[in-house]
Every structure is written in C-alpha cells, then in structure tokens.
Design an enzyme around this catalytic site. Structure first.
Site, PDB file in Angstrom:
ATOM      1  N   TYR A   1       0.821  -1.213   0.000  1.00  0.00           N
ATOM      2  CA  TYR A   1       0.000   0.000   0.000  1.00  0.00           C
ATOM      3  C   TYR A   1       0.857   1.265   0.000  1.00  0.00           C
ATOM      4  CZ  TYR A   1      -4.115  -2.898   1.072  1.00  0.00           C
ATOM      5  OH  TYR A   1      -5.137  -3.817   1.039  1.00  0.00           O
TER       6      TYR A   1
ATOM      7  N   LYS B   1       5.249 -14.214   3.960  1.00  0.00           N
ATOM      8  CA  LYS B   1       5.332 -15.139   2.826  1.00  0.00           C
ATOM      9  C   LYS B   1       6.775 -15.127   2.322  1.00  0.00           C
ATOM     10  CE  LYS B   1       3.273 -17.874  -0.243  1.00  0.00           C
ATOM     11  NZ  LYS B   1       2.538 -19.118   0.046  1.00  0.00           N
TER      12      LYS B   1
ATOM     13  N   ASP C   1      -0.805 -17.893   3.807  1.00  0.00           N
ATOM     14  CA  ASP C   1      -1.936 -18.675   3.299  1.00  0.00           C
ATOM     15  C   ASP C   1      -2.452 -19.654   4.349  1.00  0.00           C
ATOM     16  OD1 ASP C   1       0.581 -19.723   2.850  1.00  0.00           O
ATOM     17  OD2 ASP C   1       0.237 -20.262   0.759  1.00  0.00           O
TER      18      ASP C   1
ATOM     19  N   ASP D   1      -4.687  -6.490   6.243  1.00  0.00           N
ATOM     20  CA  ASP D   1      -5.997  -6.024   5.784  1.00  0.00           C
ATOM     21  C   ASP D   1      -6.899  -7.227   5.500  1.00  0.00           C
ATOM     22  OD1 ASP D   1      -8.049  -4.441   4.864  1.00  0.00           O
ATOM     23  OD2 ASP D   1      -7.025  -3.756   3.060  1.00  0.00           O
TER      24      ASP D   1
ATOM     25  N   ASP E   1     -10.294  -9.149   7.966  1.00  0.00           N
ATOM     26  CA  ASP E   1     -11.668  -9.443   7.544  1.00  0.00           C
ATOM     27  C   ASP E   1     -11.994 -10.925   7.740  1.00  0.00           C
ATOM     28  OD1 ASP E   1     -11.835  -6.731   6.695  1.00  0.00           O
ATOM     29  OD2 ASP E   1     -13.104  -7.269   4.993  1.00  0.00           O
TER      30      ASP E   1
HETATM   31 MG    MG Z   1     -10.116  -3.824   4.782  1.00  0.00          MG
END
Ligand code: MG
Ligand code: NAI
Length: 340
Positions: A127, A180, A213, A237, A241
């Site tokens: 980001y 990762k 993962d 991020d 969720d």
């Molecule tokens: Mg989000």
C-alpha cells in the site's frame, strides 16, 4: 478533549452519527471538529483529503473516521484518504481486535482469553502507493516497500501488546509472525529477519512464524490458537476481515490506528454501498471505536461504560439486520445511550 470527526461516504456518516451521539452522552464537554474527506469530497473539490482536513486531524487529540468509498478503477488525482491519513499522521500500527464473545458463547474464559488481535503494519508494504504502468500500458508494476524501521516498530508494538494482554490476565501470551518469505524472499525476508530479532528481546512471550496462506486457513478454522498476530499491510488487511467472522462480522469489527502520540479510530468495514442510505448499518463497530478512543485518552471509566452499554444491547437487542435483527442504526444508538 478535541476529537476530529471525518465521517466520509456511504454508511460512514450513519454509523459515525451514532458514535458521536454516544461520545457526547459520556463526555458532554467533548469538542468535536467535523471535517470532510472521501469520494463525495473529491467529486466536489477535486481532492479526496483536503489540506484543512489533514490540518484538523493533526491538531486534534484523536480522530474518529467512518468510511470512504474508493472506486476500484483508477481515477486521476484520487487516492484513498484513509491510506493517506495513516501515512501522513504516521499511524504505523493498525490494531484490529476480534472479540470471540459474540460468536463463541458458553465458555468459561474471560473476554481477554476470548480474543485475538491482528497488528497490521500501516504505512508501507503493497500500500506504499508505488504503482506504475510501463510498456505502453501493457505492464503494471507495484513495488512492495518493506523497511527495517517500520518492521521493527510494528513487531515491537505487537510484542508490547502481547505483554500487556498477559498482564491483564491472558494465559500463554503468543505472537504469531505472518509472512510469505518463502516466495517474497527479499521483502518478507527482511520483515521476517527483523521480526525474529525483535522477538528475541521478549523471552517471556512465545513466538511462532506462519506463512500467510495457512494463517488464513487457521484463522478461519481455529481462531482460539492465536493471541497476537503481526503482519505486513496487505496481509493484515485481508486477515482481519477473515478473523472478524469470529467476532460477529464486519458490523462489530473496530480498529485503532496508532502512532507516536496520535490515534485514529475507525470501523474495519467500508462504505457499504449495498445498504447505505437505508438507516440499517450496524453502529456498534463505530461505537466500540469511541470506547477505544476513550481508553487511549486514559478515560478507562468512560470506555468501560460505553462497552457495558453496548454489550447489554448486543445481548438483549435491538439488533440490526447483519446480526439477524430488524432494527435500525438509530434504534441501536438510542438503546446504547439509554443503557448508559
Ligand atoms: Mg479492509
Ligand atoms: P464493506 O466493508 O463496505 O462492505 C462489505 C459487506 O459488509 C457489505 O455487504 C456491507 O453491507 C456489510 N457491512 C459493512 N459494514 C456494515 C455495518 N456496519 N453494518 C451492517 N453491514 C455492514 O466493503 P466493500 O463492499 O467491499 O466496499 C465498499 C466500499 O468501501 C468500496 O468503495 C471500498 O473502497 C470502501 N472501503 C473503505 C474502507 C475504509 O474507508 N476504511 C475499508 C473497506 C472498504
């Protein structure tokens, strides 16, 4: 207490309106500075994060942020204002707790045993905003920025948090370092090396590392095995969720963005265009942001009152449709204030 309020787009103003009412009810003397940012702002002013908004956020003791509707296609001149705010205010630690109390009843553990926290690096990674087209538009490149400085301070924040959770009664504190590095050998290689170095300074906290993962699968399947999870920006991020399913979903997921002496509190959810304008968004994530803000401002008594009132409403209703109810945002806000 000066609180900068940026409600944004979609359900942002609906849930922040409720949150601000709750804040006013517990701290009547609060000084609210309402400023704007987001897609609607961009369409009117040609800028998504006006200078005046940034200045107000800098000047305030804390910021409450709703949500903004960022388009998924590239719009010249538009950049997500929340990503920009996190970078501009150097809010490097995104703390995203998941309280299992709301989805795993009937256990005898205390709330702190019942929760995990995702600690997400907030200023760099994928980001960082370093994207470009080459090859006449046929090749798109995104640079993934990882620095020793940002990795070290976010991992330290995670271990400090694990320590304070242990002090508050959490048994077997643990930090899971998610990366990762088997594929992203250089960038996550650096993150991993720095993280393990920092971990060595916290012998009282168990450390493990996990590839992102498999971390996603385990967070979905066995959330109880986690305590504090620390990871880079994009992974954090996505994983937050995933994890929020165990805390009653996005309508109950809140987050703190913390820097040195600065803080911005926001629900994890976005602008929810599918329900915006209907008055049915769950305000409890935004209301918990008020509790987090009060706690950060060392008003633990007020934070506890907000949390107790919200917990009563969660248990007894009214509930919005995302939690199986038929009530509105305003019904829930009124009920929380009545419980206060
Ligand atoms: Mg989000
Ligand atoms: P979203 O989080 O806005 O919504 C996902 C789903 O959860 C939707 O079905 C929505 O109705 C539901 N939901 C979210 N919050 C809820 C609440 N408080 N009560 C009840 N249901 C709720 O994610 P989506 O749809 O992927 O993104 C929509 C827009 O929001 C996009 O423009 C995106 O860029 C933006 N967004 C902004 C964020 C921010 O401002 N921090 C974070 C995530 C997305």
């Amino acid at each position: 207490m000066r609180v900068c309020v940026i409600s944004g787009d979609g359900i942002g103003p609906e849930v922040l309106g409720a949150a601000v009412d709750v804040l006013r009810a517990v701290v009547p003397a609060v000084n609210l500075i309402e400023v704007e940012a987001g897609w609607a702002t961009f369409q009117r002013l040609g800028v998504a994060l006006p200078d005046a908004t940034l200045a107000a956020a800098r000047a305030a003791d804390a910021v409450l942020f709703g949500a903004v509707a960022s388009p998924s296609h590239s719009v010249p001149g538009y950049r997500s204002p929340i990503v920009a705010l996190r970078r501009e205010l150097d809010l490097y630690a995104n703390i995203r707790p998941v309280n299992f109390e709301f989805s795993m009843p009937n256990t005898e553990l205390s709330a702190i045993q019942h929760s995990l926290v995702i600690v997400r690096e907030n200023t760099e990674g994928l980001y960082a905003g370093r994207e470009r087209l080459e090859d006449g538009g046929d090749t798109a490149i995104a640079e993934r920025l990882i620095t020793r400085r940002a990795s070290s301070r976010i991992v330290r924040a995670a271990f400090d948090l694990a320590r304070s959770r242990a002090a508050a009664g959490r048994a077997q504190p643990k930090v899971t370092i998610v990366h990762k590095a088997n594929v992203l050998r250089v960038s996550d290689g650096l993150f991993r090396t720095v993280a393990l170095d920092v971990a060595a300074g916290y012998p009282d906290i168990a450390t493990e590392e996990m590839l992102v993962d498999v971390a996603a699968m385990r967070l979905a399947q066995h959330p109880q095995r986690f305590d504090v999870v620390v990871t880079t920006n994009l992974f954090g991020d996505i994983l937050s969720d995933v994890a929020c399913i165990h805390g009653g979903g996005l309508g109950l997921a809140s987050s703190a963005n913390l820097g040195e002496g600065r803080a911005l509190f926001e629900p994890v959810h976005g602008a929810a265009p599918d329900i915006a304008g209907q008055g049915i968004a769950n305000p409890l994530a935004a209301i918990e942001c008020v509790a987090m803000l009060l706690e950060w401002r060392r008003r633990a008594d007020c934070a506890a009152r907000v949390r107790a009132a919200a917990a009563r409403v969660l248990a007894d209703g009214p509930r919005t449709p995302d939690l199986g109810g038929t009530s509105t945002t305003a019904d829930v806000a009124r009920a929380v204030i009545a419980r206060l």
